[in-house]
Write a protein that holds these residues in place. Structure first.
Motif, PDB file in Angstrom:
ATOM      1  N   THR A   1       0.823  -1.206   0.000  1.00  0.00           N
ATOM      2  CA  THR A   1       0.000   0.000   0.000  1.00  0.00           C
ATOM      3  C   THR A   1       0.862   1.264   0.000  1.00  0.00           C
ATOM      4  O   THR A   1       0.417   2.327  -0.423  1.00  0.00           O
ATOM      5  CB  THR A   1      -0.928   0.028   1.228  1.00  0.00           C
TER       6      THR A   1
ATOM      7  N   SER B   1      -4.772   7.004   2.076  1.00  0.00           N
ATOM      8  CA  SER B   1      -4.894   5.801   1.248  1.00  0.00           C
ATOM      9  C   SER B   1      -3.903   4.723   1.672  1.00  0.00           C
ATOM     10  O   SER B   1      -4.181   3.521   1.531  1.00  0.00           O
ATOM     11  CB  SER B   1      -4.676   6.158  -0.228  1.00  0.00           C
TER      12      SER B   1
ATOM     13  N   PRO C   1      -6.166   0.889   5.121  1.00  0.00           N
ATOM     14  CA  PRO C   1      -6.321  -0.565   5.345  1.00  0.00           C
ATOM     15  C   PRO C   1      -5.757  -1.017   6.694  1.00  0.00           C
ATOM     16  O   PRO C   1      -6.354  -1.865   7.367  1.00  0.00           O
ATOM     17  CB  PRO C   1      -5.535  -1.179   4.179  1.00  0.00           C
TER      18      PRO C   1
ATOM     19  N   ARG D   1      -8.010  -2.579   9.971  1.00  0.00           N
ATOM     20  CA  ARG D   1      -7.695  -3.841  10.641  1.00  0.00           C
ATOM     21  C   ARG D   1      -7.377  -3.615  12.122  1.00  0.00           C
ATOM     22  O   ARG D   1      -7.783  -4.410  12.980  1.00  0.00           O
ATOM     23  CB  ARG D   1      -6.513  -4.524   9.955  1.00  0.00           C
TER      24      ARG D   1
ATOM     25  N   PRO E   1     -18.889  -1.985   6.488  1.00  0.00           N
ATOM     26  CA  PRO E   1     -18.349  -1.273   5.315  1.00  0.00           C
ATOM     27  C   PRO E   1     -18.768   0.189   5.237  1.00  0.00           C
ATOM     28  O   PRO E   1     -18.034   1.012   4.697  1.00  0.00           O
ATOM     29  CB  PRO E   1     -18.906  -2.081   4.133  1.00  0.00           C
TER      30      PRO E   1
ATOM     31  N   LYS F   1      -8.745   4.182  -2.812  1.00  0.00           N
ATOM     32  CA  LYS F   1      -8.379   2.996  -2.028  1.00  0.00           C
ATOM     33  C   LYS F   1      -9.626   2.314  -1.470  1.00  0.00           C
ATOM     34  O   LYS F   1      -9.699   1.075  -1.431  1.00  0.00           O
ATOM     35  CB  LYS F   1      -7.430   3.386  -0.894  1.00  0.00           C
ATOM     36  N   ALA F   2     -10.613   3.106  -1.060  1.00  0.00           N
ATOM     37  CA  ALA F   2     -11.857   2.543  -0.526  1.00  0.00           C
ATOM     38  C   ALA F   2     -12.563   1.705  -1.582  1.00  0.00           C
ATOM     39  O   ALA F   2     -13.151   0.666  -1.276  1.00  0.00           O
ATOM     40  CB  ALA F   2     -12.769   3.664  -0.036  1.00  0.00           C
TER      41      ALA F   2
ATOM     42  N   GLU G   1     -11.114   0.017  -3.872  1.00  0.00           N
ATOM     43  CA  GLU G   1     -10.382  -1.252  -3.948  1.00  0.00           C
ATOM     44  C   GLU G   1     -10.779  -2.187  -2.810  1.00  0.00           C
ATOM     45  O   GLU G   1     -10.823  -3.407  -2.983  1.00  0.00           O
ATOM     46  CB  GLU G   1      -8.877  -0.986  -3.892  1.00  0.00           C
ATOM     47  N   ILE G   2     -11.067  -1.602  -1.645  1.00  0.00           N
ATOM     48  CA  ILE G   2     -11.430  -2.416  -0.484  1.00  0.00           C
ATOM     49  C   ILE G   2     -12.795  -3.063  -0.684  1.00  0.00           C
ATOM     50  O   ILE G   2     -13.014  -4.231  -0.347  1.00  0.00           O
ATOM     51  CB  ILE G   2     -11.424  -1.550   0.800  1.00  0.00           C
TER      52      ILE G   2
ATOM     53  N   GLU H   1     -17.785   0.401   0.542  1.00  0.00           N
ATOM     54  CA  GLU H   1     -16.798   1.332   1.114  1.00  0.00           C
ATOM     55  C   GLU H   1     -16.524   2.485   0.151  1.00  0.00           C
ATOM     56  O   GLU H   1     -16.457   3.654   0.561  1.00  0.00           O
ATOM     57  CB  GLU H   1     -15.487   0.612   1.427  1.00  0.00           C
TER      58      GLU H   1
END
Length: 225
Positions: A32, A162, A166, A170, A177, A195-196, A198-199, A203
């Motif tokens: 990332t 970004s 992640p 975690r 979400p 990035k959200a 991609e998650i 999201e």
């Protein structure tokens, strides 16, 4: 050769190529920290310095790309529209969360600027760092800020968001979400939203929604500065 550098195609091509390198590098490494935008910025600066190309020459094409920033942000409405049912069910937590996020961001920056004794123009430049660039620049200019400083602050905030999003999701064990998306969009605007997406789809949609709501809240709160 100088004619090549002053052509709009040079700035556009360099921006696209460096970003493509960033995307491929992130996919290959899976890290990332290898944010495509960050890599593109570093590579672009390196090319300009190595070949001694004036920034003004690059910006002939770079400014054209910048022109599409606002429309690209508006396109996030498409993902929001596909999740209208989620928005209707969670409208109050979304509004409260975005309000809290905007207020926390602006207050923390204001207090830090006072702690480090920054002048009024620098404070006004940094306060809107957590909203998308068009809104941030408008808020900055209205309060006597310096737009270039604001742009840099917005970029740094988005890239850090970004990269760290992640990990923080975690760390704090965020399973919902909607919560994850709103948190990312509230603090790291469009760059974090990429990035959200991609998650997860939800999201990404909620992060895109947070950009708009936080932008409105930031404009309102800036009236009291």
């Amino acid at each position: 050769m100088s004619e090549l550098f002053t052509s709009p195609f040079f700035g556009i091509s360099l921006s696209i190529l460096t970003f493509m390198v960033g995307v491929k590098l992130q996919k290959k490494t899976g890290l990332t920290a290898c944010n495509p935008l960050l890599i593109a910025i570093i590579l672009t600066i390196a090319v300009l310095l190595i070949f001694k190309i004036p920034y003004e020459s690059y910006n002939v094409g770079g400014s054209i790309i910048n022109m599409f920033l606002a429309p690209a942000t508006a396109c996030l409405a498409v993902s929001i529209y596909t999740k209208l049912d989620i928005l209707k069910k969670n409208w109050l937590p979304i509004v409260v969360g975005c309000t809290a996020g905007s207020l926390t961001s602006m207050t923390s920056i204001y207090l830090l600027c006072r702690l480090f004794r920054l002048d009024e123009s620098m404070t006004a430049s940094l306060i809107p760092k957590s909203v998308t660039t068009p809104i941030a620049i408008s808020v900055s200019e209205a309060n006597g800020g310096i737009p270039p400083v604001t742009v840099v602050a917005v970029l740094i905030t988005g890239i850090l968001g970004s990269i760290l999003a992640p990990l923080l999701i975690r760390m704090f064990r965020i399973k919902n979400p909607v919560e994850a998306g709103i948190a990312i969009g509230s603090c790291s605007h469009a760059v974090g939203t990429s990035k959200a997406i991609e998650i997860g789809e939800v999201e990404g949609a909620m992060s895109g929604l947070a950009i708009g709501v936080c932008g409105i809240m930031t404009v309102i709160f800036s009236l009291f500065l």
